[in-house]
Design a protein around this motif. Structure first.
Motif, short mmCIF file in Angstrom:
data_model
loop_
_atom_site.label_atom_id
_atom_site.label_comp_id
_atom_site.label_asym_id
_atom_site.label_seq_id
_atom_site.Cartn_x
_atom_site.Cartn_y
_atom_site.Cartn_z
N GLU A 252 0.82 -1.21 0.00
CA GLU A 252 0.00 0.00 0.00
C GLU A 252 0.86 1.26 0.00
O GLU A 252 0.67 2.16 -0.81
CB GLU A 252 -0.93 0.00 1.23
N THR A 253 1.83 1.32 0.93
CA THR A 253 2.66 2.53 1.06
C THR A 253 3.85 2.52 0.11
O THR A 253 4.46 3.56 -0.11
CB THR A 253 3.17 2.66 2.50
N LYS A 254 4.19 1.34 -0.43
CA LYS A 254 5.36 1.16 -1.31
C LYS A 254 6.67 1.46 -0.57
O LYS A 254 7.67 1.85 -1.17
CB LYS A 254 5.29 2.06 -2.56
N LYS A 255 6.66 1.30 0.74
CA LYS A 255 7.84 1.55 1.56
C LYS A 255 8.35 0.24 2.15
O LYS A 255 7.57 -0.67 2.45
CB LYS A 255 7.52 2.53 2.70
N VAL A 256 9.68 0.18 2.34
CA VAL A 256 10.27 -0.97 3.02
C VAL A 256 9.92 -0.87 4.50
O VAL A 256 10.23 0.13 5.16
CB VAL A 256 11.80 -1.00 2.82
N VAL A 257 9.24 -1.89 5.03
CA VAL A 257 8.76 -1.83 6.41
C VAL A 257 9.61 -2.67 7.35
O VAL A 257 9.50 -2.54 8.57
CB VAL A 257 7.28 -2.26 6.49
N TRP A 258 10.41 -3.56 6.82
CA TRP A 258 11.37 -4.27 7.67
C TRP A 258 12.55 -4.76 6.83
O TRP A 258 12.43 -4.96 5.62
CB TRP A 258 10.73 -5.42 8.44
N THR A 259 13.68 -4.91 7.50
CA THR A 259 14.91 -5.36 6.85
C THR A 259 15.61 -6.37 7.74
O THR A 259 15.73 -6.17 8.96
CB THR A 259 15.87 -4.17 6.61
N LEU A 260 16.05 -7.46 7.15
CA LEU A 260 16.80 -8.48 7.86
C LEU A 260 18.20 -8.55 7.27
O LEU A 260 18.38 -8.60 6.05
CB LEU A 260 16.13 -9.85 7.74
N THR A 261 19.21 -8.54 8.13
CA THR A 261 20.60 -8.60 7.70
C THR A 261 21.29 -9.77 8.38
O THR A 261 20.67 -10.54 9.13
CB THR A 261 21.33 -7.30 8.04
N LYS A 262 22.59 -9.89 8.17
CA LYS A 262 23.35 -10.97 8.80
C LYS A 262 23.27 -10.89 10.32
O LYS A 262 23.42 -11.91 11.01
CB LYS A 262 24.81 -10.91 8.35
N GLU A 263 23.06 -9.70 10.85
CA GLU A 263 22.93 -9.57 12.30
C GLU A 263 21.68 -10.29 12.80
O GLU A 263 21.61 -10.70 13.96
CB GLU A 263 22.87 -8.09 12.69
N ASP A 264 20.67 -10.41 11.92
CA ASP A 264 19.41 -11.06 12.30
C ASP A 264 19.44 -12.56 12.05
O ASP A 264 18.89 -13.34 12.83
CB ASP A 264 18.25 -10.44 11.53
N PHE A 265 20.06 -12.97 10.94
CA PHE A 265 20.03 -14.41 10.63
C PHE A 265 21.40 -15.05 10.53
O PHE A 265 21.52 -16.24 10.24
CB PHE A 265 19.24 -14.68 9.34
N GLY A 266 22.47 -14.27 10.79
CA GLY A 266 23.80 -14.85 10.84
C GLY A 266 24.43 -15.03 9.47
O GLY A 266 23.80 -14.85 8.43
N GLY A 267 25.70 -15.40 9.50
CA GLY A 267 26.43 -15.65 8.25
C GLY A 267 26.19 -17.06 7.77
O GLY A 267 25.11 -17.62 7.94
N ARG A 268 27.21 -17.66 7.20
CA ARG A 268 27.06 -19.03 6.71
C ARG A 268 26.77 -19.98 7.85
O ARG A 268 27.14 -19.76 8.99
CB ARG A 268 28.33 -19.48 5.97
N SER A 269 26.09 -21.07 7.52
CA SER A 269 25.72 -22.05 8.53
C SER A 269 26.96 -22.65 9.17
O SER A 269 28.05 -22.68 8.58
CB SER A 269 24.88 -23.15 7.89
N VAL A 270 26.79 -23.14 10.41
CA VAL A 270 27.90 -23.78 11.11
C VAL A 270 28.27 -25.09 10.45
O VAL A 270 29.34 -25.64 10.69
CB VAL A 270 27.53 -24.04 12.58
#
Length: 632
Positions: free
Chosen positions: A60-78
């Motif tokens: 509706e607003t055409k705005k980004v309402v959330w962002t996920l980065t490596k801080e949220d989901f981490g880098g490569r898997s262990v």
């Protein structure tokens, strides 16, 4: 008449050429190229991946309402998949982003991790990076807002239950060696993997193996002794009806009944057949219609109840009508009662060839109407006598498309460039009310009824025909080129999008076997017959039901659903313009006017058409171009 029709089409062509291809209305720019994009059907949030980030865009607003980065989901898997060729292939085949129908969730596979994201909040509900296993398969259970996850841990395969409210695994149970997992085609899993919650038990058919788990603890109650392709719960809670194929390339199916406590077969002998066609559960007995026979069987013993099978050579369709059964064997139909007694004196031939498809077969008022690849006619329900002395003869090598008109209780049918109206009240076969010239007839896949007439459409052609038989408009387009089909990740729920299945196409063309339930007197309880080829509107209803069951953003989705119901009036066609450019064309089905044209600048465009707003979100390198709804 031909001259008038030609003039109308010519005028439309002139009008079409006057509409210019336009620039986007809004744009979301990114630092890196957008690699994937998908819209969630419940929340409407457009999720996209660019660089190492995943973002949510409000439609509706055409705005980004959330962002996920490596801080949220981490880098490569262990874990490291470099030495595991099976996992390497598996992750290569997975899409980066996948919408989960009937839920607010989107799944993401990136850097060897598996994530589940709530698109309404942008919260990562589950992240496999912290685990010491790989998630190779996931199946959402909307009734309980849970997930069943298939895991590979070292050399073992396990099943885990994920609570979407907490994001925690409720249990994790090893069920087999991992090598058995990869002997099955992952591409086939979408057709076989089924999870059902029944009280305190979860039944899970996974890659041909049927498992029974205690829902609370994850204890494996049993694993099926054979491979199965389908299973059906019975009303008595004590049995499961199972169907299995004897080998990957076998043309035989076996049907048996299992004990829910042990998972073992209780019938001494399975029903062996070429194909199971129809099933009903009557409490203490089940009706089994299959390629070679049609009878009731005692649920506990498997003994036949009717002394003689209803004729079943080449049986391919059964339609319950009250407590009678209308069925087709090879190319003939018969009506029988619940005791297996014939209600008609003789079989009625409904097609030339036993392999001809059935497009419609059912009761219309006090009549039975049939539409097949070769014939169309009506039969008196009580006597089985044909009402029309002559069949309508269809060309079976050309499409037969029916659609139902509720206002007149009649069917409109297209075949061989002719349109017919099947009215139950007429005494003889109808003559075509329109003759049309379809250019790409073999690709025709949709017929839709409107108050003014009929719309016929395919991937590159749209025609409107008035009820007086005159052509209202006719538009044809050029193929954009081999290998350049559009990549639309979650097709719009209402309205014809590109190659979508058209409304009105008969359920029998793509129906699958499921179980119907009755009480001991034969009264219908719950029908679970599903259509494989659901119309877009059916999908929308299913999504709405899923959202309500979850109690998730229901109010938001209801407003979107109400808007979506109004949006069947347009076709979206991916084609090549005269200039050679690849374009998406929005066509009004009411008058054939090209409402909008959008240029795509890449060979395999990624885009979404929002079914609620009709806005288009298109990926173009380091941006998402937004084309707002355009009416005229």
């Amino acid at each position: 008449m031909k001259k008038i029709t030609f003039s109308i089409i010519l005028l439309l062509s002139v009008a079409v050429s006057s509409i210019a291809q336009r620039k986007y209305d809004e744009i979301v720019t990114t630092e890196n190229a957008v690699q994937d994009l998908v819209q969630n059907g419940v929340t409407g949030i457009v999720v996209f991946k660019e660089g190492a980030s995943i973002k949510g865009l409000d439609p509706e607003t055409k705005k980004v309402v959330w962002t996920l980065t490596k801080e949220d989901f981490g880098g490569r898997s262990v874990l490291d998949i470099a030495g595991d060729t099976d996992l390497t292939k598996l992750f290569a085949d997975k899409s980066t982003l996948t919408n989960v129908p009937g839920s607010p969730y989107v799944e993401a596979y990136l850097e060897s991790k598996y994530l589940i994201i709530n698109t309404d909040t942008g919260k990562v509900v589950y992240n496999s990076a912290k685990e010491s296993f790989w998630v190779t398969q996931s199946d959402f259970i909307p009734e309980t807002n849970e997930y069943l996850l298939t895991l590979k841990k070292d050399g073992d395969m396990a099943i885990a239950l994920l609570d979407m409210t907490t994001g925690e695994l409720k249990w994790n149970t090893t069920v087999d060696k991992a090598k058995s997992l990869f002997s099955f085609s992952f591409k086939e899993s979408v057709n076989t993997n089924v999870a059902k919650v029944h009280g305190s038990v979860i039944y899970y058919l996974l890659y041909g193996k049927l498992y029974s788990f205690d829902r609370a603890t994850g204890k494996l109650n049993w694993k099926g002794e054979e491979d199965y392709s389908k299973f059906f719960l019975t009303q008595n809670d004590k049995n499961i009806v199972v169907v299995n194929n004897t080998g990957t390339f076998s043309t035989k199916q076996y049907l048996n009944v299992l004990n829910t406590e042990t998972g073992k077969s209780i019938w001494k002998e399975s029903i062996k057949t070429k194909r199971v066609v129809y099933l009903e559960d009557w409490g203490t007995k089940i009706l089994v219609a299959h390629y070679s026979g049609f009878n009731f069987f005692d649920l506990n013993t498997g003994e036949k109840i009717w002394k003689k099978d209803a004729r079943g050579d080449g049986l391919k369709r059964v339609i319950p009508i009250d407590q009678d059964f209308l069925y087709v064997a090879e190319n003939e139909m018969m009506l029988i009662n619940k005791d297996g007694e014939k209600l008609w004196k003789k079989f009625i031939e409904i097609s030339d060839d036993k392999e001809d498809p059935i497009y419609y077969l059912g009761k219309v008022g006090e009549k039975v109407m049939y539409l097949t690849g070769t014939y169309g006619n009506m039969v008196d329900y009580k006597t089985g006598v044909k009402l029309w002395k002559r069949n309508i003869n269809f060309d079976k090598n050309r499409p037969v498309l029916p659609t139902y008109d509720e206002t007149t209780n009649s069917y409109l049918v297209y075949n061989d460039e002719k349109l017919y109206k099947f009215d139950p009240s007429i005494s003889d076969k109808p003559e075509p009310f329109a003759k049309v010239n379809i250019k790409r007839e073999k690709e025709l896949n949709s017929i839709e009824q409107f108050p003014w007439g009929v719309v016929l459409s395919g991937p590159l052609e749209v025609m409107g025909v008035n009820m007086d038989g005159t052509v209202k408009y006719h538009l044809t387009y050029s193929q954009p080129g081999e290998g350049t089909r559009r990549l639309i990740k979650s097709a719009a729920i209402v309205g014809s999008i590109g190659l979508g299945v058209g409304a009105g196409v008969s359920e029998f063309k793509g129906s699958e076997v499921t179980m119907t339930y009755r009480d001991s007197d034969g009264n219908m309880r719950t029908s679970v017959l599903k259509k494989e080829d659901k119309t877009n509107k059916d999908q929308a209803k299913a999504y709405a039901a899923g959202a309500a069951a979850l109690g998730v953003v229901a109010a938001k989705f209801n407003s979107r659903f109400n808007a979506m119901k109004q949006n069947r009036d347009f076709s979206y066609i991916f084609a090549k313009a005269d200039s050679g450019e690849k374009i998406l064309v929005k066509v009004s089905k009411v008058d054939g006017v090209e409402v909008d044209k959008i240029i795509f600048n890449n060979n395999k465009p990624i885009y979404e058409v929002d079914p609620a707003t009709q806005n288009i979100f298109y990926v173009s390198d380091k941006s998402i171009q937004i084309f707002n709804r355009k009416e005229k």
